[in-house]
Design a protein around this motif. Structure first.
Motif, short mmCIF file in Angstrom:
data_model
loop_
_atom_site.label_atom_id
_atom_site.label_comp_id
_atom_site.label_asym_id
_atom_site.label_seq_id
_atom_site.Cartn_x
_atom_site.Cartn_y
_atom_site.Cartn_z
N SER A 1 0.85 -1.19 0.00
CA SER A 1 0.00 0.00 0.00
C SER A 1 0.90 1.25 0.00
O SER A 1 2.10 1.17 0.30
CB SER A 1 -0.91 0.01 1.22
N ASP A 2 0.31 2.40 -0.29
CA ASP A 2 1.09 3.64 -0.30
C ASP A 2 1.67 3.94 1.08
O ASP A 2 2.80 4.41 1.19
CB ASP A 2 0.23 4.81 -0.78
N ASP A 3 0.90 3.65 2.13
CA ASP A 3 1.40 3.88 3.49
C ASP A 3 2.58 2.96 3.82
O ASP A 3 3.56 3.39 4.43
CB ASP A 3 0.29 3.66 4.53
N ALA A 4 2.50 1.71 3.40
CA ALA A 4 3.59 0.76 3.64
C ALA A 4 4.84 1.17 2.86
O ALA A 4 5.96 1.08 3.39
CB ALA A 4 3.17 -0.65 3.27
N LYS A 5 4.66 1.64 1.62
CA LYS A 5 5.80 2.10 0.83
C LYS A 5 6.47 3.29 1.51
O LYS A 5 7.70 3.37 1.61
CB LYS A 5 5.35 2.50 -0.58
N TYR A 6 5.68 4.23 1.98
CA TYR A 6 6.21 5.41 2.64
C TYR A 6 6.98 5.02 3.91
O TYR A 6 8.07 5.52 4.17
CB TYR A 6 5.06 6.37 2.99
N GLN A 7 6.42 4.09 4.67
CA GLN A 7 7.08 3.63 5.89
C GLN A 7 8.40 2.93 5.57
O GLN A 7 9.42 3.17 6.23
CB GLN A 7 6.16 2.69 6.67
#
Length: 154
Positions: A113-119
């Motif tokens: 997900s975009d949040d996981a990529k950012y993290q």
């Protein structure tokens, strides 16, 4: 440094920070592994010099024959010119600065997900910063001499 900078300047600095962090992570890990006594098997050259016959750290880098240093430099140059390319170096634009996938490697990145990529990107950035300080500390302690807890005699 960034008072009058635009997004392109910031992206270039972030790309350089990520790249130095990745190199530092490899350098730190390589330093710790070789000091623990783990070396590649076999010979490093046609004369039969074994990988484990060279010292660790900076001393080992000064013991490598000149032809070996040229080979290392040529390999790094090959990687820089042909493999590790991002939008700043003429490749197709990636998702973010330091995205070297170039349509070849993914390892499941697109499934996050975009949040996981950012993290994950933030974790890599912080680990890279820590590794830059870590390898700097190891290099300084090596020059000072002495012993470190886990690493041992420098």
């Amino acid at each position: 440094l960034l008072d009058q900078a635009d997004q392109d300047r910031f992206d270039r600095l972030r790309y350089v920070e990520i790249k130095h962090g990745r190199i530092s992570m490899l350098a730190f890990l390589g330093n710790i592994i070789t000091r623990a006594g783990l070396h590649l098997p076999g010979s490093i050259n046609s004369d039969g010099a074994a990988f484990d016959s060279f010292s660790n750290g900076y001393a080992g880098a000064t013991e490598i024959p000149l032809a070996g240093l040229y080979q290392i430099t040529a390999f790094i140059g090959f990687l820089e010119i042909f493999v590790m390319k991002d939008a700043a170096n003429g490749a197709e634009p990636g998702e973010f600065p330091g995205d070297f996938r170039n349509g070849l490697l993914d390892f499941g990145w697109d499934s996050f997900s975009d949040d996981a990529k950012y993290q994950k990107r933030a974790i890599e950035l912080n680990n890279g910063r820590a590794a830059m300080l870590g390898i700097l500390g190891l290099m300084i302690h090596e020059q000072l001499g002495g012993s470190l807890p886990i690493v041992g005699q420098m």
